[in-house]
Design an enzyme around this catalytic site. Structure first.
Site, PDB file in Angstrom:
ATOM      1  N   ASN A 150       0.826  -1.215   0.000  1.00 21.49           N
ATOM      2  CA  ASN A 150       0.000   0.000   0.000  1.00 21.49           C
ATOM      3  C   ASN A 150       0.859   1.265   0.000  1.00 21.49           C
ATOM      4  O   ASN A 150       0.354   2.360   0.184  1.00 21.49           O
ATOM      5  CB  ASN A 150      -0.955   0.007   1.212  1.00 21.49           C
ATOM      6  CG  ASN A 150      -0.209  -0.055   2.545  1.00 21.49           C
ATOM      7  OD1 ASN A 150       1.018   0.053   2.584  1.00 21.49           O
ATOM      8  ND2 ASN A 150      -0.948  -0.215   3.629  1.00 21.49           N
ATOM      9  N   HIS A 160       3.436   1.830   2.114  1.00 15.74           N
ATOM     10  CA  HIS A 160       4.002   2.228   3.411  1.00 15.74           C
ATOM     11  C   HIS A 160       5.527   2.091   3.417  1.00 15.74           C
ATOM     12  O   HIS A 160       6.095   1.260   2.706  1.00 15.74           O
ATOM     13  CB  HIS A 160       3.338   1.494   4.588  1.00 15.74           C
ATOM     14  CG  HIS A 160       3.693   0.059   4.769  1.00 15.74           C
ATOM     15  ND1 HIS A 160       2.778  -0.885   5.195  1.00 15.74           N
ATOM     16  CD2 HIS A 160       4.850  -0.626   4.616  1.00 15.74           C
ATOM     17  CE1 HIS A 160       3.369  -2.060   5.295  1.00 15.74           C
ATOM     18  NE2 HIS A 160       4.628  -1.928   4.947  1.00 15.74           N
ATOM     19  N   GLU A 162       1.656   4.158   7.528  1.00 16.59           N
ATOM     20  CA  GLU A 162       0.596   3.683   6.645  1.00 16.59           C
ATOM     21  C   GLU A 162      -0.064   4.853   5.917  1.00 16.59           C
ATOM     22  O   GLU A 162      -0.040   5.991   6.407  1.00 16.59           O
ATOM     23  CB  GLU A 162      -0.474   2.962   7.491  1.00 16.59           C
ATOM     24  CG  GLU A 162       0.036   1.748   8.264  1.00 16.59           C
ATOM     25  CD  GLU A 162       0.128   0.492   7.403  1.00 16.59           C
ATOM     26  OE1 GLU A 162       0.290   0.597   6.173  1.00 16.59           O
ATOM     27  OE2 GLU A 162       0.050  -0.609   7.978  1.00 16.59           O
TER      28      GLU A 162
HETATM   29  C1  F6R Z   1      10.073  -3.438   7.850  1.00 15.85           C
HETATM   30  C2  F6R Z   1       9.279  -2.336   7.339  1.00 15.85           C
HETATM   31  C3  F6R Z   1       8.226  -2.510   6.296  1.00 15.85           C
HETATM   32  C4  F6R Z   1       8.631  -3.470   5.187  1.00 15.85           C
HETATM   33  C5  F6R Z   1       7.514  -3.593   4.158  1.00 15.85           C
HETATM   34  C6  F6R Z   1       7.851  -4.616   3.086  1.00 15.85           C
HETATM   35  O1  F6R Z   1      10.993  -2.981   8.825  1.00 15.85           O
HETATM   36  O2  F6R Z   1       9.472  -1.269   7.797  1.00 15.85           O
HETATM   37  O3  F6R Z   1       7.932  -1.250   5.748  1.00 15.85           O
HETATM   38  O4  F6R Z   1       9.795  -2.995   4.557  1.00 15.85           O
HETATM   39  O5  F6R Z   1       6.333  -3.979   4.786  1.00 15.85           O
HETATM   40  O6  F6R Z   1       7.915  -5.880   3.681  1.00 15.85           O
HETATM   41  P1  F6R Z   1       8.525  -7.136   2.931  1.00 15.85           P
HETATM   42  O7  F6R Z   1       9.984  -6.848   2.715  1.00 15.85           O
HETATM   43  O8  F6R Z   1       8.335  -8.298   3.865  1.00 15.85           O
HETATM   44  O9  F6R Z   1       7.784  -7.271   1.637  1.00 15.85           O
END
Ligand code: F6R
Length: 241
Positions: free
Chosen positions: A135, A137, A142
């Site tokens: 999304n 973030h 968020e």
């Molecule tokens: C983790 C974080 C999140 C992840 C994001 C992507 O410390 O801050 O923003 O980077 O949710 O997650 P993955 O890499 O599991 O797809």
């Protein structure tokens, strides 16, 4: 913004690991902003490979992580403290006292946010590693009508809890709240390294990097930062011209 698209994840990991290795050699007391999730695992593995080849030392390095779940102890294998120990800290020569995450068990969340922000203000990151949520973030900032500059507690969106449920035994175990560094702190890093993999993130990559800057896609704020390096695998970059 510097953009690199790699044919394989392995090449991406190698490139990112070299960036960190070079930075730490040039600046042994470097301050690193670190991330968790599936995206950085291969990068940490390659950094550890470099460490084992005596290409760098973490003895002077200080780290600050983006986020931590509220209510998980550091020995809970789903906490980000546990993740960082497993994938990086326990495998290199960094003193534990030089690694920092928000404390998910802090009795007073407001005081914990203030404590973490004071540290971040004193030690701005030389480089901030970021993954990207579906999304848009970054950290756990968020999409919303407004975003917080500093560290705060967020109520996780259901879509984020569902995306992260793969790491937990059941959906019920996924925490509902997390501490996250605010976008203000993220944007204070000297260099930002955004890493994204996978076809399922191709459209959010395009929106975040080429669409309007909006709090509804927190990663789009990176367009305002002067030194952003974006590393994508072929699949994540497939919608970019
Ligand atoms: C983790 C974080 C999140 C992840 C994001 C992507 O410390 O801050 O923003 O980077 O949710 O997650 P993955 O890499 O599991 O797809």
């Amino acid at each position: 913004m510097e953009l690199k698209i790699f044919d394989t994840s392995d090449q991406l990991d190698q490139y990112a690991a070299e960036l960190f290795t070079k930075l730490i050699n040039e600046k042994p007391k470097a301050v690193l902003g670190l991330a968790t999730g599936s995206t950085p695992i291969g990068i940490y593995d390659k950094i550890v490979d470099n460490y084992n080849l005596n290409k760098l030392s973490f003895s002077g390095v200080t780290t600050y992580n983006l986020d931590e779940y509220v209510g998980l102890t550091p020995d809970n294998d789903q906490s980000y403290a546990y993740y960082m120990n497993r994938h990086l800290f326990s495998r290199v020569d960094i003193p534990a006292s030089q690694t920092h995450l928000p404390n998910g068990m802090a009795p007073d969340p407001q005081a914990e946010c203030a404590r973490y922000d004071a540290l971040l203000n004193e030690h701005p990151a030389d480089i901030q590693l970021l993954g990207l949520g579906h999304n848009g973030h970054i950290g756990f900032n968020e999409p919303d009508g407004e975003l917080s500059a500093g560290t705060h507690v967020v109520k996780l969106k259901e879509e984020t809890r569902e995306a992260n449920a793969r790491f937990f035994a059941s959906m019920d175990e996924v925490p509902t709240e997390a501490y996250t560094m605010g976008v203000g702190s993220i944007l204070k890093a000297n260099t930002i390294l955004l890493v994204v993999r996978g076809s399922d993130k191709a459209s959010i990559v395009k929106e975040a990097l080429t669409g309007p800057v909006t709090t509804q896609i927190p990663a789009s704020l990176l367009q305002t930062h002067p030194r952003v390096i974006v590393l994508l695998d072929r699949e994540a970059g497939r919608m970019l011209d």
